[in-house]
Every structure is written in C-alpha cells, then in structure tokens.
Design a protein around this motif. Structure first.
Motif, PDB file in Angstrom:
ATOM      1  N   ASN A 174       0.831  -1.199   0.000  1.00  0.00           N
ATOM      2  CA  ASN A 174       0.000   0.000   0.000  1.00  0.00           C
ATOM      3  C   ASN A 174       0.869   1.254   0.000  1.00  0.00           C
ATOM      4  OD1 ASN A 174      -2.738   0.505  -0.269  1.00  0.00           O
ATOM      5  ND2 ASN A 174      -3.044   0.966   1.880  1.00  0.00           N
ATOM      6  N   ARG A 175       2.043   1.162   0.614  1.00  0.00           N
ATOM      7  CA  ARG A 175       2.971   2.290   0.557  1.00  0.00           C
ATOM      8  C   ARG A 175       3.437   2.521  -0.871  1.00  0.00           C
ATOM      9  NH1 ARG A 175       7.336   1.667   4.778  1.00  0.00           N
ATOM     10  NH2 ARG A 175       7.972  -0.078   3.431  1.00  0.00           N
ATOM     11  N   SER A 180       3.174   5.937  -5.654  1.00  0.00           N
ATOM     12  CA  SER A 180       2.722   6.081  -7.036  1.00  0.00           C
ATOM     13  C   SER A 180       1.778   7.271  -7.173  1.00  0.00           C
ATOM     14  CB  SER A 180       2.018   4.797  -7.491  1.00  0.00           C
ATOM     15  OG  SER A 180       1.252   5.009  -8.664  1.00  0.00           O
ATOM     16  N   MET A 181       0.843   7.424  -6.236  1.00  0.00           N
ATOM     17  CA  MET A 181      -0.094   8.546  -6.290  1.00  0.00           C
ATOM     18  C   MET A 181       0.656   9.875  -6.210  1.00  0.00           C
ATOM     19  SD  MET A 181      -3.186   9.728  -6.550  1.00  0.00           S
ATOM     20  CE  MET A 181      -4.304   8.336  -6.281  1.00  0.00           C
ATOM     21  N   ILE A 182       1.647   9.961  -5.344  1.00  0.00           N
ATOM     22  CA  ILE A 182       2.425  11.194  -5.230  1.00  0.00           C
ATOM     23  C   ILE A 182       3.176  11.473  -6.531  1.00  0.00           C
ATOM     24  CG2 ILE A 182       4.375  12.271  -4.050  1.00  0.00           C
ATOM     25  CD1 ILE A 182       3.498  10.768  -1.538  1.00  0.00           C
ATOM     26  N   CYS A 183       3.742  10.443  -7.127  1.00  0.00           N
ATOM     27  CA  CYS A 183       4.462  10.627  -8.393  1.00  0.00           C
ATOM     28  C   CYS A 183       3.538  11.109  -9.504  1.00  0.00           C
ATOM     29  CB  CYS A 183       5.137   9.326  -8.805  1.00  0.00           C
ATOM     30  SG  CYS A 183       6.526   8.824  -7.749  1.00  0.00           S
ATOM     31  N   THR A 213      -3.286  16.895   2.068  1.00  0.00           N
ATOM     32  CA  THR A 213      -2.258  15.913   2.410  1.00  0.00           C
ATOM     33  C   THR A 213      -2.617  14.560   1.819  1.00  0.00           C
ATOM     34  OG1 THR A 213      -3.341  15.312   4.508  1.00  0.00           O
ATOM     35  CG2 THR A 213      -1.650  17.063   4.569  1.00  0.00           C
ATOM     36  N   ILE A 214      -1.574  13.846   1.394  1.00  0.00           N
ATOM     37  CA  ILE A 214      -1.689  12.445   1.001  1.00  0.00           C
ATOM     38  C   ILE A 214      -0.779  11.697   1.963  1.00  0.00           C
ATOM     39  CG2 ILE A 214      -1.429  10.759  -0.853  1.00  0.00           C
ATOM     40  CD1 ILE A 214      -1.604  13.162  -2.801  1.00  0.00           C
ATOM     41  N   ASN A 430      -3.790   3.073  -9.246  1.00  0.00           N
ATOM     42  CA  ASN A 430      -4.282   4.424  -8.958  1.00  0.00           C
ATOM     43  C   ASN A 430      -5.173   4.966 -10.066  1.00  0.00           C
ATOM     44  OD1 ASN A 430      -3.334   5.045  -6.341  1.00  0.00           O
ATOM     45  ND2 ASN A 430      -1.258   5.282  -7.137  1.00  0.00           N
ATOM     46  N   GLU A 431      -4.981   4.499 -11.292  1.00  0.00           N
ATOM     47  CA  GLU A 431      -5.927   4.858 -12.352  1.00  0.00           C
ATOM     48  C   GLU A 431      -7.299   4.268 -12.046  1.00  0.00           C
ATOM     49  OE1 GLU A 431      -3.991   5.270 -16.614  1.00  0.00           O
ATOM     50  OE2 GLU A 431      -3.236   3.460 -15.642  1.00  0.00           O
ATOM     51  N   LEU A 432      -7.318   3.046 -11.535  1.00  0.00           N
ATOM     52  CA  LEU A 432      -8.574   2.410 -11.150  1.00  0.00           C
ATOM     53  C   LEU A 432      -9.196   3.129  -9.952  1.00  0.00           C
ATOM     54  CD1 LEU A 432      -7.338  -1.253 -11.565  1.00  0.00           C
ATOM     55  CD2 LEU A 432      -9.169  -0.203 -12.908  1.00  0.00           C
TER      56      LEU A 432
END
Length: 440
Positions: A174-175, A180-183, A213-214, A430-432
């Motif tokens: 999950n990390r 990935s989301m931050i990138c 925040t993420i 993350n696209e999903l």
C-alpha cells in the motif's frame, strides 16, 4: 416487477369505494388511499428493490473468482439524484467491469512519469537506478473489456483534495500505491509548495497550495500487532491483538479518502496467533486460529471502524485486494526452480489466478463484505496484477544486507517477487482508484 393480480388499479379502487359507501372511510381518507395506491403501482419496482436491498456484492464463481463490489443500496437510494462523495459522473457503460480486461502495449502514453522525475520513490522500487536493463514493464496499459478507463487527471485530483486528507493504510504494498499517487501528482505542484515528512508509522506528503495531504500509515494487519514498528518489523512469529483496531484507528480519524489494504503479512501458514490480552502484560494469553478466521476478524474490525468513524455522505473508503506474488515459475508453466527473476513478458492465460491461499482469502472477503452494509468500494487489482510477472523489482533494488557469494551466483535466490517497480503496475491501481472515485 409486476404487481400482484389483486393489486390492480380497478380492484384496489373498487375495494376502497366499497368501504367508502359503507361509511367506514371519510372522503379525505379515501382520496389519500387512492393516491398512495397509484403511487405504489407506478413506483412499485423501486419500492420493492428498496425493500430487497439492491447491493452488488463480491461474487465468487466456481471456475474463477470474479469480484464486483459497490456501495450499498442505502447510500444510492437516499436520493435519485444524489451521487457518492467526489463523484462527477459515471462510466460510459454503467455495467462495465473495469477490473476485467487485458493488458495492451502503449509506448506512446506509458509510462505516466519517469522514474528519475519522482524523487519520492524509495530505493526498494527504483529498478532503473539499480540496473534493470529493460523498460518494457513500463509500457503496458490496462484496457477493460467493455469500456476505457478515464485518463488520470492530476489537476482534477488535486482540486478534489483541496482542504482534505487522503490516506493509505496497510503494508509496504500500500505504501507503493501511496508513492505512485504522489508521483502522479507532484509535477503539478511547485517545488516550494510541497513537502514529505515521516514520523514513526505516519508519512505525510503535503500540497501546501491546496492545503491537502496524502498520507501513508504503516499498519500491516490494521489491528495492533508485534510488527507495528515502521522500521523494525521483520518478525517471524507474528501475532495480532484481538479487537485492537483503535490503537491505529485514532490516527485515521478526519480522513476524507481512505484506502485500506492488508493481506501479505497474514500468510504465515495454516494458523495464525491471536493475543487475547495486552502486549504489555507479562503473561500473554495466545490462541491459534486458522489464517482465514484471523483475517475475517480483521475485516470485521475494519468494517466496524469505518461504520463508526467515516461519514458516507462526505467520505469515501476503498479496500485494495491482494497484491499477487510470483515466487514460483511452475505456477505459470515455467522452470520449477525459477521465479520472477529475468521475467520480461506477461502471463497470457486469461484464467490464470495464482495460489489457492489467495482464493481462500477472497472467499473470506466475499463472506464478510457480502453481509455488510458499510459503504466500501472494492479495488480488485488481484487478477489483473497476476498477469504481470514482469513488473516486480526482482534483483533491481537496494539490498539492505550485503549479498553472499552464493546469492550473487544465484540471483533467483534473492529476487523480490512481491514488490513492484515504479513507474509501473501500481500506477494502474491508482488509475482504477481515480476511476472509481470520480466515475463510480
């Protein structure tokens, strides 16, 4: 849905008129009854469906595990025009299962960012920096069978997060999705307007201009465990404390978008140890239960916490399914002594699933979530990721301990077939997530 024969407008109206003639009903009550009756006829199907509870549960077919899960009917039926929080629309085809599809080669649009452009990727996931000779794993795009995924829109995501918190809770997989989301987002944020800090189990990326925040919170079991130290957690004799989700949950309150995962750390064998009292007690009361029962206990605890602490009218909760590993080539017809090392192609068998242990855990999720009315969106990344034996970090990562001569001579012995290179597969997760958040 047809009404019963005795509920036709003529028979119902005649019965009411007969009662009126007998003096048992006032004209006003008669008018009210007729009105209610005709509304029931016109909207009988909706009423019946509300009573029956329309709910897409996880469904496991005998031949292949297929998962479909969406928010409960109670949330959908509050208002015909009401949408889930953050939703802006629906997919072009409402019945499209975005988790069922195929991988297509797309060199023009993949990867979604370059490894060297994202300074937040941990050295355990920077495969190019650690010598991976190919980049093919970066160029595959997930294509659902009956529709297309909406393109990930970083600006739209950041605007949705303005003045809000998004949190990933779980293990290192999950990390990876968190990073990935931050990138995917950070290039839209000026350098002096973003930061990332870690304090124990919590890592927080801040987009200052958005007051957003993420976050990532390390809790590999969700419940309190003897593996909760964010740095020193490689404990072989793992155990969790029963009914202890609030130990971590107090740090999750106030989050607007929550993404849970927990799976890999439960896989210690046929049984799992449950602590009945406190880790601080000198004498510990421990019982052993089946892994499935232990996992079921954690799922129920998570659902209870969500029901108590997350407002379905304002927040969204996701659960990411099991991330597959590729530790045995024999599973896909390869070398019995091999694993993901040196694998650069995809598994082509559309029915490939993986280990039986994964199936048993999916059945637990089916059982627990299927009985629940708690609104959680299920991200079924398991099967689409199962095809991707090419996308693991393998030997191309930072090694925390020096390799022995024997390991160097046999790279298969130390290949990491659990974690994933970035950019890569987890960008698709993350696209999903993006699709289900905005177009549920």
């Amino acid at each position: 849905m047809k009404p019963p024969p005795s509920s036709s407008p003529s028979s119902g109206g005649g019965a009411a008129a007969s009662l009126l003639r007998k003096g048992r009903l006032s004209p006003y009550l008669f008018t009210l009854l007729v009105f209610i009756f005709f509304v029931a006829i016109l909207y009988g199907e909706d009423f019946s469906c509300i009573l029956n509870g329309q709910f897409d549960y996880l469904r496991l077919s005998p031949s292949q595990l297929t998962v479909t899960f969406s928010s409960p009917a109670t949330a959908k039926k509050k208002s015909a025009a009401a949408a889930l929080p953050f939703a802006v629309g629906t997919t072009a085809e409402k019945k499209c299962d975005v988790f069922s599809g195929r991988w297509v080669w797309d060199e023009a649009r993949r990867p979604l960012y370059e490894e060297s452009e994202c300074p937040y990727i941990q050295p355990q996931l920077t495969c190019q920096a650690h010598g991976r000779p190919d980049k093919d794993y970066q160029h595959w795009r997930w294509q659902p069978n009956r529709c297309s995924l909406p393109s990930f829109n970083a600006t739209m995501m950041l605007e949705a997060l303005r003045d809000k918190r998004m949190m990933f809770v779980g293990d290192s997989l999950n990390r990876g999705q968190f990073v990935s989301m931050i990138c995917l987002l950070h290039k839209q944020i000026p350098n002096n307007s973003k930061s990332m800090e870690t304090n124990g189990s919590l890592t927080v990326f801040t987009a200052k201009d958005y007051n957003a925040t993420i976050e990532f919170y390390w809790a590999p079991f969700l419940l309190e465990s003897n593996s909760d130290d964010a740095v020193i957690h490689r404990i072989s004799d793992r155990m969790v404390r029963k009914g202890s989700i609030n130990k971590h949950g107090k740090h999750w309150k106030g989050v607007d978008i929550m993404v849970f995962n927990t799976y890999l750390w439960w896989m210690t064998g046929l049984e799992f140890k449950i602590l009945q009292n406190s880790f601080d007690d000198e004498e510990k009361h421990i019982i052993s239960v089946s892994t499935e029962d232990a996992y079921q206990m954690a799922m129920k605890s998570m659902l209870r916490w969500v029901k108590k602490n997350m407002d379905p009218n304002k927040t969204r909760v996701f659960f990411t399914s099991m991330s597959p590993s590729h530790g045995k080539s024999i599973d896909w017809g390869g070398d019995p002594k091999g694993n993901c090392y040196n694998e650069t192609t995809l598994i082509q068998d559309p029915s490939y699933w993986g280990s039986d242990s994964r199936k048993s855990i999916m059945r637990v999720i089916d059982k627990v979530f299927g009985k629940s009315r708690v609104p959680i969106t299920f991200l079924n990344i398991t099967q689409l990721s199962s095809y991707r034996k090419d996308a693991h970090t393998s030997i191309y990562k930072k090694q925390w301990n020096p390799l022995t001569p024997e390991q160097i001579a046999n790279p298969t012995s130390y290949a990491d077939c659990v974690h994933w290179c970035l950019p890569g597969l987890q960008d698709t997760w993350n696209e999903l997530l993006f699709a289900k958040l905005f177009y549920p």
